[in-house]
Design a protein around this motif. Sequence first.
Motif, PDB file in Angstrom:
ATOM      1  N   ASN A  73      -8.039   4.609 -21.951  1.00 16.35           N
ATOM      2  CA  ASN A  73      -6.584   5.487 -20.856  1.00 16.35           C
ATOM      3  C   ASN A  73      -7.426   5.658 -19.553  1.00 16.35           C
ATOM      4  N   ILE A  74      -8.430   5.905 -19.608  1.00 16.24           N
ATOM      5  CA  ILE A  74      -7.866   6.406 -18.031  1.00 16.24           C
ATOM      6  C   ILE A  74      -8.987   5.006 -17.060  1.00 16.24           C
ATOM      7  N   ASN A  75      -7.765   5.204 -16.026  1.00 20.54           N
ATOM      8  CA  ASN A  75      -8.192   3.828 -14.289  1.00 20.54           C
ATOM      9  C   ASN A  75      -8.748   4.578 -13.093  1.00 20.54           C
ATOM     10  N   ILE A  76      -9.176   3.443 -12.724  1.00 17.41           N
ATOM     11  CA  ILE A  76      -9.940   4.095 -11.802  1.00 17.41           C
ATOM     12  C   ILE A  76      -9.068   5.191 -10.847  1.00 17.41           C
ATOM     13  N   GLU A  77      -8.107   4.320 -10.195  1.00 14.07           N
ATOM     14  CA  GLU A  77      -7.873   5.389  -9.306  1.00 14.07           C
ATOM     15  C   GLU A  77      -7.676   7.507 -10.462  1.00 14.07           C
ATOM     16  N   GLU A  78      -6.922   7.902 -11.727  1.00 13.61           N
ATOM     17  CA  GLU A  78      -7.040   8.380 -12.675  1.00 13.61           C
ATOM     18  C   GLU A  78      -8.299   9.654 -12.004  1.00 13.61           C
ATOM     19  N   LYS A  79      -9.812   8.237 -12.497  1.00 16.15           N
ATOM     20  CA  LYS A  79     -10.826   9.175 -12.261  1.00 16.15           C
ATOM     21  C   LYS A  79     -11.143   9.231 -11.054  1.00 16.15           C
ATOM     22  N   GLU A  80     -10.477   8.966 -10.414  1.00 16.66           N
ATOM     23  CA  GLU A  80     -11.057   9.343  -8.795  1.00 16.66           C
ATOM     24  C   GLU A  80     -10.019  10.562  -8.680  1.00 16.66           C
ATOM     25  N   ASN A  81      -8.241  11.003  -8.545  1.00 15.96           N
ATOM     26  CA  ASN A  81      -8.367  12.272  -9.291  1.00 15.96           C
ATOM     27  C   ASN A  81      -9.022  13.198  -9.610  1.00 15.96           C
ATOM     28  N   LEU A  82      -9.056  12.935 -10.526  1.00 18.05           N
ATOM     29  CA  LEU A  82     -10.138  13.783 -11.525  1.00 18.05           C
ATOM     30  C   LEU A  82     -11.157  14.238 -10.799  1.00 18.05           C
ATOM     31  N   MET A  83     -12.000  13.707 -10.683  1.00 22.60           N
ATOM     32  CA  MET A  83     -13.527  14.024  -9.328  1.00 22.60           C
ATOM     33  C   MET A  83     -13.065  14.946  -8.537  1.00 22.60           C
ATOM     34  N   LYS A  84     -12.034  14.361  -7.408  1.00 26.49           N
ATOM     35  CA  LYS A  84     -11.340  14.793  -6.302  1.00 26.49           C
ATOM     36  C   LYS A  84     -11.312  16.559  -7.142  1.00 26.49           C
ATOM     37  N   ILE A  85     -11.292  17.045  -8.398  1.00 25.66           N
ATOM     38  CA  ILE A  85     -11.235  18.623  -8.631  1.00 25.66           C
ATOM     39  C   ILE A  85     -12.305  18.952  -8.683  1.00 25.66           C
ATOM     40  N   VAL A  86     -13.026  18.004  -9.302  1.00 27.31           N
ATOM     41  CA  VAL A  86     -14.341  18.617  -9.993  1.00 27.31           C
ATOM     42  C   VAL A  86     -14.789  18.792  -8.447  1.00 27.31           C
ATOM     43  N   MET A  87     -14.490  18.444  -7.463  1.00 32.34           N
ATOM     44  CA  MET A  87     -15.304  18.191  -6.549  1.00 32.34           C
ATOM     45  C   MET A  87     -14.715  19.938  -5.568  1.00 32.34           C
ATOM     46  N   GLU A  88     -13.134  20.128  -5.453  1.00 31.48           N
ATOM     47  CA  GLU A  88     -12.323  21.445  -5.764  1.00 31.48           C
ATOM     48  C   GLU A  88     -13.602  22.776  -6.316  1.00 31.48           C
ATOM     49  N   GLU A  89     -14.399  22.281  -7.777  1.00 23.73           N
ATOM     50  CA  GLU A  89     -14.506  23.100  -8.089  1.00 23.73           C
ATOM     51  C   GLU A  89     -16.280  23.472  -7.677  1.00 23.73           C
ATOM     52  N   VAL A  90     -16.657  22.632  -7.522  1.00 20.39           N
ATOM     53  CA  VAL A  90     -17.899  22.488  -6.035  1.00 20.39           C
ATOM     54  C   VAL A  90     -17.325  23.447  -4.873  1.00 20.39           C
ATOM     55  N   ASP A  91     -16.729  23.011  -4.196  1.00 22.18           N
ATOM     56  CA  ASP A  91     -16.471  24.527  -3.144  1.00 22.18           C
ATOM     57  C   ASP A  91     -15.955  25.386  -3.438  1.00 22.18           C
ATOM     58  N   ILE A  92     -15.761  26.033  -4.718  1.00 27.42           N
ATOM     59  CA  ILE A  92     -16.026  27.202  -5.403  1.00 27.42           C
ATOM     60  C   ILE A  92     -17.423  27.462  -5.640  1.00 27.42           C
ATOM     61  N   ALA A  93     -18.636  26.857  -6.234  1.00 27.01           N
ATOM     62  CA  ALA A  93     -19.432  26.725  -6.260  1.00 27.01           C
ATOM     63  C   ALA A  93     -20.170  27.433  -5.204  1.00 27.01           C
ATOM     64  N   ILE A  94     -20.294  25.839  -3.989  1.00 30.84           N
ATOM     65  CA  ILE A  94     -20.602  26.641  -2.594  1.00 30.84           C
ATOM     66  C   ILE A  94     -20.162  27.464  -2.218  1.00 30.84           C
ATOM     67  N   LYS A  95     -18.497  28.767  -2.457  1.00 31.65           N
ATOM     68  CA  LYS A  95     -18.686  29.497  -1.911  1.00 31.65           C
ATOM     69  C   LYS A  95     -18.896  31.055  -1.897  1.00 31.65           C
ATOM     70  N   GLU A  96     -19.719  31.000  -3.415  1.00 28.25           N
ATOM     71  CA  GLU A  96     -19.977  31.978  -4.288  1.00 28.25           C
ATOM     72  C   GLU A  96     -21.582  31.654  -3.798  1.00 28.25           C
ATOM     73  N   GLY A  97     -22.177  30.979  -2.891  1.00 25.22           N
ATOM     74  CA  GLY A  97     -23.737  30.976  -3.109  1.00 25.22           C
ATOM     75  C   GLY A  97     -24.250  30.091  -3.938  1.00 25.22           C
ATOM     76  N   ASN A  98     -23.259  28.973  -4.431  1.00 24.63           N
ATOM     77  CA  ASN A  98     -24.447  28.307  -5.711  1.00 24.63           C
ATOM     78  C   ASN A  98     -25.068  27.457  -5.116  1.00 24.63           C
ATOM     79  N   SER A  99     -25.941  26.527  -5.812  1.00 30.22           N
ATOM     80  CA  SER A  99     -25.925  24.847  -5.633  1.00 30.22           C
ATOM     81  C   SER A  99     -24.546  23.889  -5.607  1.00 30.22           C
ATOM     82  N   PRO A 100     -24.408  23.188  -4.737  1.00 33.53           N
ATOM     83  CA  PRO A 100     -23.067  22.060  -5.146  1.00 33.53           C
ATOM     84  C   PRO A 100     -22.761  21.561  -6.145  1.00 33.53           C
ATOM     85  N   PHE A 101     -22.661  22.009  -6.943  1.00 38.48           N
ATOM     86  CA  PHE A 101     -22.440  21.084  -8.885  1.00 38.48           C
ATOM     87  C   PHE A 101     -21.595  21.780  -9.155  1.00 38.48           C
ATOM     88  N   ALA A 102     -20.877  20.933 -10.000  1.00 37.27           N
ATOM     89  CA  ALA A 102     -19.914  21.538 -10.891  1.00 37.27           C
ATOM     90  C   ALA A 102     -19.772  19.978 -11.979  1.00 37.27           C
TER      91      ALA A 102
END
Length: 162
Positions: free
Chosen positions: A11-40
């Motif tokens: 039920n999840i097409n490639i465009e939706e997967k890419e949009n979801l990965m962008k949300i993951v990357m936004e969460e990575v930005d939070i980790a980075i801002k808090e001084g943590n390793s860049p993973f989410a």
Amino acid sequence: MGEVFDKQDRNINIEEKENLMKIVMEEVDIAIKEGNSPFAAILIDTKGNIIEKAHNTARSMCNPILHAEINLISKACKKLNTRDLSKYIIMSNAWSCSMCMSACIKAKISNFIYGAPSESNMNPNINIFDIKEKSILDLNIETGILKEECQLQIENARKKYR
């Protein structure tokens, strides 16, 4: 793109997967801002609905095991009041380390979507496909979603902390 699973992600097409990965990357930005390793990571259902989000907090919480997947599993199990996350999919900006992959298996997660491959300096250097080979649980792994963007975000964050 690497290995692709077809069981629970129909039920999840490639465009939706890419949009979801962008949300993951936004969460990575939070980790980075808090001084943590860049993973989410995010936990999604088979339709792509986000159940929970988490990022690495190992540095900010002074706890070496607080990787994104560990935090995610903990939050999701508490929220859903279960230890069984077999109906869900984990998406992460990079391949899980052996500790996190083992934790996912303990939570019965068998479906994974990743961006970038793991870093070459992982210790122990055991990758997700090594673990898949040894796991009793049938692991379904898809890699390469926004791979270049994820790698660049990780590399840029690493340059800041060198």
